[in-house]
Motif scaffolding. Structure first.
Motif, PDB file in Angstrom:
ATOM      1  N   ARG A   1       0.838  -1.207   0.000  1.00 45.62           N
ATOM      2  CA  ARG A   1       0.000   0.000   0.000  1.00 45.62           C
ATOM      3  C   ARG A   1       0.867   1.249   0.000  1.00 45.62           C
ATOM      4  NH1 ARG A   1      -3.770  -0.062   4.981  1.00 45.62           N
ATOM      5  NH2 ARG A   1      -4.387   1.919   4.036  1.00 45.62           N
TER       6      ARG A   1
ATOM      7  N   LYS B   1      -3.029   8.621  -2.670  1.00 43.82           N
ATOM      8  CA  LYS B   1      -3.841   8.015  -1.622  1.00 43.82           C
ATOM      9  C   LYS B   1      -4.394   6.689  -2.107  1.00 43.82           C
ATOM     10  CE  LYS B   1      -7.761   8.921   1.435  1.00 43.82           C
ATOM     11  NZ  LYS B   1      -8.839   9.876   1.797  1.00 43.82           N
ATOM     12  N   SER B   2      -4.038   5.630  -1.422  1.00 47.25           N
ATOM     13  CA  SER B   2      -4.462   4.299  -1.835  1.00 47.25           C
ATOM     14  C   SER B   2      -5.809   3.944  -1.211  1.00 47.25           C
ATOM     15  CB  SER B   2      -3.414   3.264  -1.421  1.00 47.25           C
ATOM     16  OG  SER B   2      -3.857   1.965  -1.730  1.00 47.25           O
ATOM     17  N   ASP B   3      -6.663   3.287  -2.001  1.00 48.51           N
ATOM     18  CA  ASP B   3      -7.960   2.829  -1.496  1.00 48.51           C
ATOM     19  C   ASP B   3      -7.924   1.343  -1.161  1.00 48.51           C
ATOM     20  OD1 ASP B   3      -7.628   1.933  -4.034  1.00 48.51           O
ATOM     21  OD2 ASP B   3      -9.610   2.523  -4.772  1.00 48.51           O
ATOM     22  N   LEU B   4      -6.712   0.792  -1.074  1.00 45.81           N
ATOM     23  CA  LEU B   4      -6.563  -0.618  -0.740  1.00 45.81           C
ATOM     24  C   LEU B   4      -6.807  -0.834   0.753  1.00 45.81           C
ATOM     25  CD1 LEU B   4      -3.376  -1.340  -2.866  1.00 45.81           C
ATOM     26  CD2 LEU B   4      -5.714  -2.076  -3.366  1.00 45.81           C
ATOM     27  N   ALA B   5      -7.521  -1.918   1.086  1.00 44.60           N
ATOM     28  CA  ALA B   5      -7.885  -2.198   2.473  1.00 44.60           C
ATOM     29  C   ALA B   5      -6.695  -2.735   3.258  1.00 44.60           C
ATOM     30  CB  ALA B   5      -9.036  -3.200   2.504  1.00 44.60           C
ATOM     31  N   ASP B   6      -6.772  -2.557   4.572  1.00 45.54           N
ATOM     32  CA  ASP B   6      -5.726  -3.063   5.468  1.00 45.54           C
ATOM     33  C   ASP B   6      -5.984  -4.538   5.778  1.00 45.54           C
ATOM     34  OD1 ASP B   6      -3.426  -2.452   7.331  1.00 45.54           O
ATOM     35  OD2 ASP B   6      -4.915  -3.242   8.752  1.00 45.54           O
TER      36      ASP B   6
ATOM     37  N   ASP C   1     -15.543  -7.096   6.475  1.00 47.25           N
ATOM     38  CA  ASP C   1     -14.264  -6.430   6.199  1.00 47.25           C
ATOM     39  C   ASP C   1     -13.247  -7.419   5.640  1.00 47.25           C
ATOM     40  OD1 ASP C   1     -15.326  -4.071   7.100  1.00 47.25           O
ATOM     41  OD2 ASP C   1     -14.553  -4.310   9.150  1.00 47.25           O
TER      42      ASP C   1
ATOM     43  N   ASP D   1     -14.249  -8.078   2.054  1.00 51.38           N
ATOM     44  CA  ASP D   1     -13.982  -6.882   1.248  1.00 51.38           C
ATOM     45  C   ASP D   1     -12.484  -6.737   0.971  1.00 51.38           C
ATOM     46  OD1 ASP D   1     -16.644  -6.268   1.146  1.00 51.38           O
ATOM     47  OD2 ASP D   1     -16.570  -4.801   2.789  1.00 51.38           O
TER      48      ASP D   1
ATOM     49  N   THR E   1     -11.065  -6.611  -2.866  1.00 52.65           N
ATOM     50  CA  THR E   1     -10.344  -5.438  -3.370  1.00 52.65           C
ATOM     51  C   THR E   1      -8.965  -5.816  -3.904  1.00 52.65           C
ATOM     52  OG1 THR E   1     -11.482  -4.024  -1.776  1.00 52.65           O
ATOM     53  CG2 THR E   1      -9.470  -3.161  -2.763  1.00 52.65           C
ATOM     54  N   TRP E   2      -8.237  -6.610  -3.143  1.00 48.01           N
ATOM     55  CA  TRP E   2      -6.864  -6.940  -3.534  1.00 48.01           C
ATOM     56  C   TRP E   2      -6.805  -7.917  -4.706  1.00 48.01           C
ATOM     57  CZ3 TRP E   2      -2.132  -5.063  -2.146  1.00 48.01           C
ATOM     58  CH2 TRP E   2      -2.110  -4.141  -1.090  1.00 48.01           C
TER      59      TRP E   2
END
Length: 244
Positions: free
Chosen positions: A20, A26-31, A41, A44, A48-49
């Motif tokens: 990330r 600004k990344s919209d990739l999830a943690d 979550d 999701d 996403t990835w």
């Protein structure tokens, strides 16, 4: 699996965090999260990835120094080759990251638990829907049975028609009796009316003195004499060519 720096969650949380950070802007990739991450979550994150597409330019992979080109034609050729190399590196990097995501997903215990809970919730919803549908069918069947029983206890259509015919015949009989009674009462009046007509005709036959030229009838001779002295009578007689 423990949430320690060397454990499953610690290692891959660090890996995805570095990926990330490497992305520009600004990344919209999830943690990656931890073992207590919510089911939605978790799902999701992998959704996403699995569609990861890097925004890095990979300019450091250029093999031809464009600034050393002898002329603009050589520079264009070098730029075209470098562009191809960058695209290939980006494509390879995207594939590598997506394969990593798929591999981690197969190891992540949160995924199987989340999918199982979602499956159970979906099946429970289907069972509830089926139960409601069955209850509606049961109520509809009970209502139908009640209607059939009520219909069997009520008079048939043929019996209802017979009863209606009896009432109609009774009403007609009463009307006929009333007409016959009225006819009997009215007979003396018919006789009186006939006698009155005869009397009127008899009176009409007794006519008074008449002025033929004028076509008028008078009650007395005196009235006739007075009429013969009027100008209208004289004009009528004159027009007929005579005198009266």
């Amino acid at each position: 699996m423990t949430d320690t720096p060397d454990g499953f969650f610690g290692v891959y949380r660090s890996v995805f965090s570095q990926l990330r950070t490497a992305e520009p802007g600004k990344s919209d990739l999830a943690d990656f999260g931890g073992p207590n991450m919510a089911d939605d979550d978790v799902l999701d994150f992998y959704e996403t990835w699995l569609e990861f597409s890097t925004k890095q330019t990979f300019a450091w992979c250029d093999e031809y120094p464009e600034h050393q080109a002898a002329n603009r034609y050589e520079r264009r050729a070098m730029a075209a080759e470098n562009s191809k190399i960058r695209l290939e590196k980006k494509k390879s990097f995207n594939i590598t990251v997506r394969l990593l995501v798929k591999h981690v997903r197969t190891l992540d215990p949160r995924v199987s638990s989340a999918l199982l809970r979602k499956k159970n919730a979906r099946e429970e919803k289907l069972r509830a829907t089926a139960a409601k549908r069955e209850e509606k069918r049961r109520i509809a069947y009970a209502n139908m049975q009640a209607n059939l029983e009520a219909a069997s206890e009520s008079p048939s259509e043929e019996e209802s028609m017979d009863h209606y015919a009896d009432l109609l015949w009774e009403q007609r009989s009463k009307s006929q009796n009333i007409r016959e009674s009225n006819a009997t009462v009215n007979k003396p009046m018919e006789v009186i009316d006939a006698l009155s007509d005869l009397k009127i005709e008899a009176v009409d036959t007794e006519a008074g003195p008449e002025c033929v030229p004028c076509g008028k009838t008078f009650k007395t001779e005196k009235e006739l004499a007075a009429h013969t002295k009027t100008s209208k009578h004289r004009q009528m007689v004159k027009s007929m060519g005579g005198s009266r």
